[in-house]
Design a protein around this motif. Structure first.
Motif, PDB file in Angstrom:
ATOM      1  N   TYR A  99     -41.305 -31.577 -33.689  1.00  0.00           N
ATOM      2  CA  TYR A  99     -41.272 -30.472 -32.734  1.00  0.00           C
ATOM      3  C   TYR A  99     -41.043 -29.033 -32.955  1.00  0.00           C
ATOM      4  O   TYR A  99     -40.733 -28.418 -33.785  1.00  0.00           O
ATOM      5  N   GLU A 100     -42.203 -28.383 -32.263  1.00  0.00           N
ATOM      6  CA  GLU A 100     -42.599 -27.131 -32.619  1.00  0.00           C
ATOM      7  C   GLU A 100     -41.648 -26.368 -31.564  1.00  0.00           C
ATOM      8  O   GLU A 100     -40.542 -26.254 -30.725  1.00  0.00           O
ATOM      9  N   SER A 101     -40.927 -25.501 -32.807  1.00  0.00           N
ATOM     10  CA  SER A 101     -40.188 -24.333 -32.332  1.00  0.00           C
ATOM     11  C   SER A 101     -40.647 -22.831 -32.237  1.00  0.00           C
ATOM     12  O   SER A 101     -41.496 -22.552 -33.355  1.00  0.00           O
ATOM     13  N   ASP A 102     -39.534 -22.158 -31.993  1.00  0.00           N
ATOM     14  CA  ASP A 102     -39.493 -20.345 -32.374  1.00  0.00           C
ATOM     15  C   ASP A 102     -40.165 -19.889 -33.777  1.00  0.00           C
ATOM     16  O   ASP A 102     -40.128 -19.930 -34.318  1.00  0.00           O
ATOM     17  N   ASP A 103     -38.693 -21.083 -34.638  1.00  0.00           N
ATOM     18  CA  ASP A 103     -38.745 -20.900 -35.651  1.00  0.00           C
ATOM     19  C   ASP A 103     -39.478 -21.603 -36.466  1.00  0.00           C
ATOM     20  O   ASP A 103     -39.536 -22.006 -38.106  1.00  0.00           O
ATOM     21  N   GLY A 104     -40.597 -21.979 -36.702  1.00  0.00           N
ATOM     22  CA  GLY A 104     -41.579 -22.893 -36.774  1.00  0.00           C
ATOM     23  C   GLY A 104     -41.409 -24.904 -36.069  1.00  0.00           C
ATOM     24  O   GLY A 104     -41.162 -25.103 -35.202  1.00  0.00           O
ATOM     25  N   VAL A 105     -41.869 -25.574 -37.425  1.00  0.00           N
ATOM     26  CA  VAL A 105     -41.993 -27.067 -36.859  1.00  0.00           C
ATOM     27  C   VAL A 105     -40.466 -27.457 -37.209  1.00  0.00           C
ATOM     28  O   VAL A 105     -40.435 -27.464 -38.656  1.00  0.00           O
ATOM     29  N   VAL A 106     -39.943 -27.995 -36.618  1.00  0.00           N
ATOM     30  CA  VAL A 106     -38.323 -28.978 -37.033  1.00  0.00           C
ATOM     31  C   VAL A 106     -39.021 -30.228 -37.220  1.00  0.00           C
ATOM     32  O   VAL A 106     -39.536 -31.437 -36.357  1.00  0.00           O
ATOM     33  N   MET A 107     -38.000 -31.393 -38.196  1.00  0.00           N
ATOM     34  CA  MET A 107     -38.572 -32.525 -38.044  1.00  0.00           C
ATOM     35  C   MET A 107     -37.323 -33.346 -38.535  1.00  0.00           C
ATOM     36  O   MET A 107     -36.241 -32.781 -39.225  1.00  0.00           O
ATOM     37  N   VAL A 108     -37.525 -33.966 -37.092  1.00  0.00           N
ATOM     38  CA  VAL A 108     -35.539 -35.390 -36.894  1.00  0.00           C
ATOM     39  C   VAL A 108     -36.547 -36.525 -37.023  1.00  0.00           C
ATOM     40  O   VAL A 108     -37.248 -36.796 -36.924  1.00  0.00           O
TER      41      VAL A 108
END
Length: 137
Positions: free
Chosen positions: A103-112
């Motif tokens: 998931y893209e966010s303001d802090d970069g890509v988050v992987m879950v």
């Protein structure tokens, strides 16, 4: 106990069946209940949830299975694989088996790592585990 800013309250068809699912199978904690009102306040880590047997107080339309159409509740946890195994041991089908999402966010890509399962009334629960750099997927 400190209440979160948002605590979903789910109308359920059978409080006993829902409590068994949430407490005995998923591992939620019973914070308190009002047995006479068929009401239970549950927690899972930092997540909070209320279940209450349908009583007509909150119905804005006819309730039909699956309840909660169009919404899923994300619940953060540390062991998605373990939760998936527990559900399968109880012969509960997953709506979506273990998957890795980005998931893209303001802090970069988050992987879950995530699974989706429906509760007895069809509410969609998404258990989500943050994958950090260097962890095994």
């Amino acid at each position: 106990m400190k209440y979160k800013a948002l605590v979903p309250e789910l109308s359920v068809t059978n409080i006993s069946e829902s409590k068994k699912f949430y407490l005995d199978i998923l591992g939620f904690h019973l914070e308190y209940e009002r047995i006479e009102d068929k009401f239970a306040f549950l927690s899972f880590g930092e997540a909070q949830l209320i279940i209450e047997e349908i009583n007509g107080s909150w119905n804005t339309a006819e309730l039909m299975y699956p309840l909660g159409r169009g919404v899923n509740f994300q619940i953060d946890m540390d062991d998605v694989e373990g939760m998936a195994a527990a559900l399968k041991r109880h012969e509960i089908s997953l709506f979506r088996d273990v998957m890795v999402n980005h998931y893209e966010s303001d802090d970069g890509v988050v992987m879950v790592k995530e699974i989706l399962v429906q509760d007895p009334d069809g509410y969609l629960l998404r258990f989500s585990q943050l994958i950090t750099a260097g962890s095994n997927i």
